[in-house]
Write a protein that holds these residues in place. Sequence first.
Motif, PDB file in Angstrom:
ATOM      1  N   GLU A 150      25.739  79.565 -42.847  1.00  0.00           N
ATOM      2  CA  GLU A 150      26.586  80.762 -42.791  1.00  0.00           C
ATOM      3  C   GLU A 150      27.985  80.449 -43.302  1.00  0.00           C
ATOM      4  O   GLU A 150      28.587  81.233 -44.041  1.00  0.00           O
ATOM      5  CB  GLU A 150      26.651  81.292 -41.366  1.00  0.00           C
ATOM      6  N   ARG A 151      28.508  79.276 -42.925  1.00  0.00           N
ATOM      7  CA  ARG A 151      29.830  78.878 -43.416  1.00  0.00           C
ATOM      8  C   ARG A 151      29.810  78.706 -44.936  1.00  0.00           C
ATOM      9  O   ARG A 151      30.723  79.155 -45.632  1.00  0.00           O
ATOM     10  CB  ARG A 151      30.265  77.579 -42.743  1.00  0.00           C
ATOM     11  N   LEU A 152      28.755  78.065 -45.476  1.00  0.00           N
ATOM     12  CA  LEU A 152      28.652  77.866 -46.920  1.00  0.00           C
ATOM     13  C   LEU A 152      28.633  79.197 -47.665  1.00  0.00           C
ATOM     14  O   LEU A 152      29.331  79.366 -48.664  1.00  0.00           O
ATOM     15  CB  LEU A 152      27.383  77.076 -47.249  1.00  0.00           C
ATOM     16  N   THR A 153      27.820  80.120 -47.181  1.00  0.00           N
ATOM     17  CA  THR A 153      27.728  81.404 -47.885  1.00  0.00           C
ATOM     18  C   THR A 153      29.030  82.185 -47.772  1.00  0.00           C
ATOM     19  O   THR A 153      29.438  82.856 -48.726  1.00  0.00           O
ATOM     20  CB  THR A 153      26.562  82.246 -47.336  1.00  0.00           C
ATOM     21  N   ARG A 154      29.692  82.087 -46.628  1.00  0.00           N
ATOM     22  CA  ARG A 154      30.960  82.797 -46.445  1.00  0.00           C
ATOM     23  C   ARG A 154      32.018  82.235 -47.387  1.00  0.00           C
ATOM     24  O   ARG A 154      32.772  82.989 -48.018  1.00  0.00           O
ATOM     25  CB  ARG A 154      31.416  82.690 -44.994  1.00  0.00           C
ATOM     26  N   GLU A 155      32.070  80.912 -47.507  1.00  0.00           N
ATOM     27  CA  GLU A 155      33.058  80.282 -48.378  1.00  0.00           C
ATOM     28  C   GLU A 155      32.761  80.523 -49.852  1.00  0.00           C
ATOM     29  O   GLU A 155      33.661  80.453 -50.687  1.00  0.00           O
ATOM     30  CB  GLU A 155      33.106  78.779 -48.101  1.00  0.00           C
ATOM     31  N   GLN A 195      20.643  71.287 -42.379  1.00  0.00           N
ATOM     32  CA  GLN A 195      21.820  72.019 -41.927  1.00  0.00           C
ATOM     33  C   GLN A 195      21.406  73.140 -40.961  1.00  0.00           C
ATOM     34  O   GLN A 195      20.335  73.728 -41.099  1.00  0.00           O
ATOM     35  CB  GLN A 195      22.565  72.633 -43.121  1.00  0.00           C
ATOM     36  N   ALA A 228      24.393  77.927 -38.636  1.00  0.00           N
ATOM     37  CA  ALA A 228      25.854  78.081 -38.654  1.00  0.00           C
ATOM     38  C   ALA A 228      26.461  77.375 -39.858  1.00  0.00           C
ATOM     39  O   ALA A 228      27.407  77.886 -40.475  1.00  0.00           O
ATOM     40  CB  ALA A 228      26.454  77.543 -37.359  1.00  0.00           C
ATOM     41  N   ASP A 229      25.928  76.193 -40.210  1.00  0.00           N
ATOM     42  CA  ASP A 229      26.420  75.479 -41.392  1.00  0.00           C
ATOM     43  C   ASP A 229      26.210  76.308 -42.657  1.00  0.00           C
ATOM     44  O   ASP A 229      27.102  76.403 -43.510  1.00  0.00           O
ATOM     45  CB  ASP A 229      25.684  74.145 -41.553  1.00  0.00           C
ATOM     46  N   LEU A 264      23.084  86.737 -44.058  1.00  0.00           N
ATOM     47  CA  LEU A 264      23.619  85.675 -44.899  1.00  0.00           C
ATOM     48  C   LEU A 264      23.683  86.026 -46.381  1.00  0.00           C
ATOM     49  O   LEU A 264      24.326  85.313 -47.148  1.00  0.00           O
ATOM     50  CB  LEU A 264      22.786  84.397 -44.718  1.00  0.00           C
TER      51      LEU A 264
END
Length: 267
Positions: A176-181, A170, A173-174, A242
Amino acid sequence: MPKPFRFGVVAPLMTDLPTWRDQARRIADSGYSTLLVPDFPLTQPAPAPLLATAAALTDLRVGTWVYASPFRPAWLTAWEAHSLSLLTDGRFEMGIGTGRPGIDDELRAKGEPGVPPGERLARIRETVSALRDFDGPDRHTPVAMAVVGPQARALAAEVADTVTFALGDQTRADVERLTREFRTDTDIELALGIPVVGDTVAPHMAPPDTDTAALHAMDALTALPDDPSAAAEEIQRRREELGFSYFIFGAHVADRFAPIVAELAVS
Protein backbone atom coordinates in the motif's frame (compact mmCIF):
# COMPACT_ATOMS: atom_id res chain seq x y z
CA MET A 1 -12.33 5.61 -11.41
CA PRO A 2 -10.60 2.21 -11.31
CA LYS A 3 -9.24 0.80 -14.54
CA PRO A 4 -11.03 -2.16 -16.10
CA PHE A 5 -9.74 -5.56 -15.10
CA ARG A 6 -7.56 -7.55 -17.39
CA PHE A 7 -5.78 -10.83 -16.83
CA GLY A 8 -2.60 -12.38 -18.17
CA VAL A 9 -1.04 -15.83 -18.00
CA VAL A 10 2.67 -16.63 -17.84
CA ALA A 11 2.80 -19.71 -20.06
CA PRO A 12 6.32 -21.12 -20.43
CA LEU A 13 6.83 -24.13 -22.65
CA MET A 14 6.83 -26.92 -20.03
CA THR A 15 5.33 -29.67 -22.21
CA ASP A 16 5.50 -30.87 -25.79
CA LEU A 17 4.63 -28.22 -28.36
CA PRO A 18 1.14 -29.50 -29.33
CA THR A 19 0.08 -29.49 -25.66
CA TRP A 20 1.37 -25.94 -25.25
CA ARG A 21 -0.52 -24.84 -28.37
CA ASP A 22 -3.73 -26.34 -26.97
CA GLN A 23 -3.12 -24.49 -23.71
CA ALA A 24 -2.65 -21.20 -25.57
CA ARG A 25 -5.98 -21.71 -27.35
CA ARG A 26 -7.76 -22.44 -24.05
CA ILE A 27 -6.28 -19.29 -22.50
CA ALA A 28 -7.60 -17.29 -25.46
CA ASP A 29 -11.05 -18.82 -25.13
CA SER A 30 -11.28 -18.13 -21.38
CA GLY A 31 -11.32 -14.34 -21.27
CA TYR A 32 -7.63 -13.70 -20.59
CA SER A 33 -6.17 -10.73 -22.41
CA THR A 34 -2.50 -11.61 -22.60
CA LEU A 35 -0.19 -14.60 -22.91
CA LEU A 36 3.24 -13.92 -21.46
CA VAL A 37 6.51 -15.83 -21.59
CA PRO A 38 9.61 -15.58 -19.38
CA ASP A 39 13.12 -14.62 -20.45
CA PHE A 40 15.17 -17.52 -19.08
CA PRO A 41 17.93 -18.24 -21.62
CA LEU A 42 18.52 -21.91 -22.47
CA THR A 43 15.66 -23.16 -20.26
CA GLN A 44 12.97 -21.90 -22.65
CA PRO A 45 12.71 -21.08 -26.35
CA ALA A 46 13.60 -17.47 -27.03
CA PRO A 47 10.63 -15.17 -26.35
CA ALA A 48 10.20 -13.77 -29.86
CA PRO A 49 9.46 -17.01 -31.77
CA LEU A 50 7.33 -18.38 -28.93
CA LEU A 51 5.23 -15.21 -28.76
CA ALA A 52 4.92 -15.01 -32.54
CA THR A 53 3.59 -18.59 -32.47
CA ALA A 54 1.02 -17.71 -29.79
CA ALA A 55 -0.09 -14.62 -31.68
CA ALA A 56 -0.55 -16.63 -34.88
CA LEU A 57 -2.62 -19.27 -33.04
CA THR A 58 -4.89 -16.88 -31.11
CA ASP A 59 -6.14 -13.30 -30.95
CA LEU A 60 -4.45 -12.79 -27.56
CA ARG A 61 -2.12 -9.96 -26.76
CA VAL A 62 1.36 -11.34 -26.11
CA GLY A 63 4.28 -10.08 -24.06
CA THR A 64 7.51 -10.76 -22.26
CA TRP A 65 7.37 -11.25 -18.48
CA VAL A 66 10.00 -9.86 -18.52
CA TYR A 67 13.04 -9.19 -20.67
CA ALA A 68 16.08 -9.21 -18.35
CA SER A 69 18.06 -6.13 -19.35
CA PRO A 70 21.48 -7.51 -18.23
CA PHE A 71 21.21 -10.16 -20.96
CA ARG A 72 20.03 -7.83 -23.70
CA PRO A 73 21.68 -5.05 -25.70
CA ALA A 74 19.32 -2.11 -25.86
CA TRP A 75 19.18 -1.55 -29.63
CA LEU A 76 18.73 -5.25 -30.42
CA THR A 77 15.97 -5.66 -27.83
CA ALA A 78 14.13 -2.61 -29.16
CA TRP A 79 14.35 -3.93 -32.72
CA GLU A 80 12.95 -7.29 -31.61
CA ALA A 81 10.14 -5.64 -29.66
CA HIS A 82 9.19 -3.38 -32.54
CA SER A 83 9.25 -6.34 -34.92
CA LEU A 84 6.90 -8.30 -32.65
CA SER A 85 4.58 -5.30 -32.42
CA LEU A 86 4.53 -5.07 -36.20
CA LEU A 87 4.04 -8.80 -36.83
CA THR A 88 1.25 -9.12 -34.26
CA ASP A 89 -0.68 -6.08 -35.52
CA GLY A 90 0.05 -4.17 -32.33
CA ARG A 91 -0.69 -6.99 -29.88
CA PHE A 92 2.80 -7.15 -28.34
CA GLU A 93 3.67 -5.64 -24.94
CA MET A 94 7.32 -5.33 -24.00
CA GLY A 95 7.88 -6.30 -20.38
CA ILE A 96 11.35 -5.40 -19.15
CA GLY A 97 13.22 -5.25 -15.85
CA THR A 98 16.68 -5.17 -14.32
CA GLY A 99 16.83 -8.92 -13.70
CA ARG A 100 15.79 -11.52 -11.19
CA PRO A 101 17.70 -12.65 -8.06
CA GLY A 102 20.76 -14.69 -8.99
CA ILE A 103 21.10 -13.21 -12.46
CA ASP A 104 24.76 -12.34 -11.84
CA ASP A 105 25.46 -16.07 -11.42
CA GLU A 106 23.55 -16.74 -14.65
CA LEU A 107 25.65 -14.18 -16.48
CA ARG A 108 28.91 -15.70 -15.22
CA ALA A 109 27.76 -19.21 -16.13
CA LYS A 110 27.16 -18.04 -19.70
CA GLY A 111 30.49 -16.25 -19.92
CA GLU A 112 28.92 -12.80 -19.82
CA PRO A 113 30.22 -9.88 -17.75
CA GLY A 114 28.27 -8.58 -14.81
CA VAL A 115 26.13 -5.48 -15.29
CA PRO A 116 26.04 -2.94 -12.42
CA PRO A 117 22.57 -1.89 -11.20
CA GLY A 118 22.87 1.64 -12.55
CA GLU A 119 23.82 0.36 -15.98
CA ARG A 120 20.85 -2.02 -15.97
CA LEU A 121 18.47 0.90 -15.53
CA ALA A 122 20.32 2.91 -18.16
CA ARG A 123 19.94 0.00 -20.54
CA ILE A 124 16.18 -0.05 -19.95
CA ARG A 125 15.98 3.68 -20.71
CA GLU A 126 18.02 3.18 -23.89
CA THR A 127 15.83 0.25 -24.92
CA VAL A 128 12.60 2.20 -24.53
CA SER A 129 14.07 5.21 -26.31
CA ALA A 130 15.19 3.05 -29.24
CA LEU A 131 11.78 1.34 -29.31
CA ARG A 132 10.05 4.71 -29.60
CA ASP A 133 12.38 5.59 -32.48
CA PHE A 134 11.59 2.31 -34.25
CA ASP A 135 7.84 2.74 -33.67
CA GLY A 136 7.77 6.26 -35.05
CA PRO A 137 4.72 8.51 -34.76
CA ASP A 138 2.15 5.94 -35.88
CA ARG A 139 2.84 3.08 -33.47
CA HIS A 140 3.14 2.79 -29.71
CA THR A 141 4.39 -0.53 -28.36
CA PRO A 142 3.26 -0.71 -24.70
CA VAL A 143 6.03 -1.07 -22.13
CA ALA A 144 5.51 -2.95 -18.88
CA MET A 145 8.31 -2.36 -16.40
CA ALA A 146 9.10 -4.46 -13.34
CA VAL A 147 10.47 -2.26 -10.56
CA VAL A 148 11.96 -2.55 -7.08
CA GLY A 149 13.89 0.47 -5.82
CA PRO A 150 13.15 4.19 -6.00
CA GLN A 151 15.30 4.82 -9.08
CA ALA A 152 13.52 2.07 -11.01
CA ARG A 153 10.14 3.41 -9.90
CA ALA A 154 11.09 6.90 -11.05
CA LEU A 155 12.14 5.60 -14.46
CA ALA A 156 8.95 3.57 -14.79
CA ALA A 157 6.84 6.63 -14.01
CA GLU A 158 8.58 8.32 -16.92
CA VAL A 159 8.65 5.63 -19.62
CA ALA A 160 6.22 2.78 -18.80
CA ASP A 161 2.58 2.15 -19.67
CA THR A 162 2.27 -0.64 -17.08
CA VAL A 163 4.18 -1.07 -13.84
CA THR A 164 4.54 -4.14 -11.68
CA PHE A 165 6.35 -4.14 -8.36
CA ALA A 166 8.76 -7.05 -8.02
CA LEU A 167 7.25 -8.37 -4.81
CA GLY A 168 8.14 -11.22 -2.49
CA ASP A 169 7.10 -11.39 1.13
CA GLN A 170 6.12 -7.74 1.58
CA THR A 171 3.03 -7.19 3.68
CA ARG A 172 -0.13 -5.57 2.39
CA ALA A 173 0.83 -2.41 4.28
CA ASP A 174 4.22 -2.37 2.54
CA VAL A 175 2.59 -2.63 -0.88
CA GLU A 176 0.00 0.00 0.00
CA ARG A 177 2.87 2.37 0.80
CA LEU A 178 4.57 1.56 -2.53
CA THR A 179 1.44 2.20 -4.56
CA ARG A 180 0.69 5.40 -2.64
CA GLU A 181 4.20 6.73 -3.22
CA PHE A 182 4.05 5.77 -6.89
CA ARG A 183 0.95 7.80 -7.74
CA THR A 184 1.64 9.90 -10.84
CA ASP A 185 -0.27 12.25 -13.09
CA THR A 186 0.00 9.73 -15.93
CA ASP A 187 -2.45 6.96 -16.72
CA ILE A 188 -0.14 4.11 -15.75
CA GLU A 189 -1.67 0.67 -15.26
CA LEU A 190 -0.66 -1.23 -12.11
CA ALA A 191 -0.05 -4.93 -12.60
CA LEU A 192 0.28 -7.63 -9.98
CA GLY A 193 2.06 -10.91 -10.64
CA ILE A 194 0.65 -13.70 -8.46
CA PRO A 195 2.94 -16.74 -8.48
CA VAL A 196 1.29 -18.52 -5.53
CA VAL A 197 -2.25 -19.88 -5.58
CA GLY A 198 -3.10 -22.10 -2.65
CA ASP A 199 0.02 -24.18 -2.05
CA THR A 200 1.24 -24.16 -5.66
CA VAL A 201 3.99 -21.99 -7.19
CA ALA A 202 3.98 -20.97 -10.86
CA PRO A 203 7.14 -21.96 -12.77
CA HIS A 204 9.37 -19.01 -13.67
CA MET A 205 7.35 -16.61 -11.49
CA ALA A 206 8.93 -17.47 -8.11
CA PRO A 207 11.50 -19.95 -6.78
CA PRO A 208 10.07 -23.48 -6.50
CA ASP A 209 10.99 -23.62 -2.79
CA THR A 210 8.82 -20.56 -2.00
CA ASP A 211 7.17 -20.91 1.41
CA THR A 212 3.55 -20.67 0.34
CA ALA A 213 2.17 -21.07 3.87
CA ALA A 214 4.26 -18.15 5.11
CA LEU A 215 3.04 -15.90 2.28
CA HIS A 216 -0.59 -16.69 3.08
CA ALA A 217 0.01 -16.18 6.81
CA MET A 218 1.43 -12.68 6.26
CA ASP A 219 -1.28 -11.75 3.74
CA ALA A 220 1.33 -11.22 1.01
CA LEU A 221 -0.05 -9.94 -2.27
CA THR A 222 1.97 -12.50 -4.23
CA ALA A 223 -0.51 -15.17 -3.10
CA LEU A 224 -4.21 -15.88 -3.63
CA PRO A 225 -6.49 -18.46 -2.05
CA ASP A 226 -7.06 -21.67 -3.96
CA ASP A 227 -10.84 -21.23 -3.98
CA PRO A 228 -11.84 -19.24 -7.10
CA SER A 229 -14.69 -17.40 -5.36
CA ALA A 230 -12.44 -16.27 -2.51
CA ALA A 231 -9.77 -15.32 -5.04
CA ALA A 232 -12.28 -13.22 -6.99
CA GLU A 233 -13.24 -11.30 -3.85
CA GLU A 234 -9.58 -10.66 -3.05
CA ILE A 235 -8.83 -9.49 -6.60
CA GLN A 236 -11.67 -6.98 -6.39
CA ARG A 237 -10.38 -5.77 -3.04
CA ARG A 238 -6.90 -5.24 -4.44
CA ARG A 239 -8.26 -3.06 -7.24
CA GLU A 240 -10.49 -1.03 -4.93
CA GLU A 241 -7.93 -0.50 -2.16
CA LEU A 242 -4.60 -0.50 -4.00
CA GLY A 243 -5.31 0.29 -7.64
CA PHE A 244 -4.15 -2.97 -9.23
CA SER A 245 -6.21 -3.80 -12.31
CA TYR A 246 -3.98 -6.17 -14.33
CA PHE A 247 -3.48 -9.57 -12.69
CA ILE A 248 -1.02 -12.18 -13.94
CA PHE A 249 -1.28 -15.85 -12.99
CA GLY A 250 0.71 -18.94 -13.80
CA ALA A 251 -0.56 -21.24 -16.52
CA HIS A 252 -1.10 -24.03 -13.99
CA VAL A 253 -4.20 -22.24 -12.63
CA ALA A 254 -5.46 -20.69 -15.88
CA ASP A 255 -8.19 -23.26 -16.46
CA ARG A 256 -9.36 -23.25 -12.83
CA PHE A 257 -9.57 -19.44 -12.70
CA ALA A 258 -11.21 -19.10 -16.12
CA PRO A 259 -14.74 -18.63 -14.69
CA ILE A 260 -13.73 -15.71 -12.46
CA VAL A 261 -11.69 -14.16 -15.25
CA ALA A 262 -14.71 -14.32 -17.55
CA GLU A 263 -16.82 -12.65 -14.86
CA LEU A 264 -14.39 -9.94 -13.79
CA ALA A 265 -12.93 -9.07 -17.19
CA VAL A 266 -16.11 -7.21 -18.14
CA SER A 267 -15.98 -4.94 -15.07
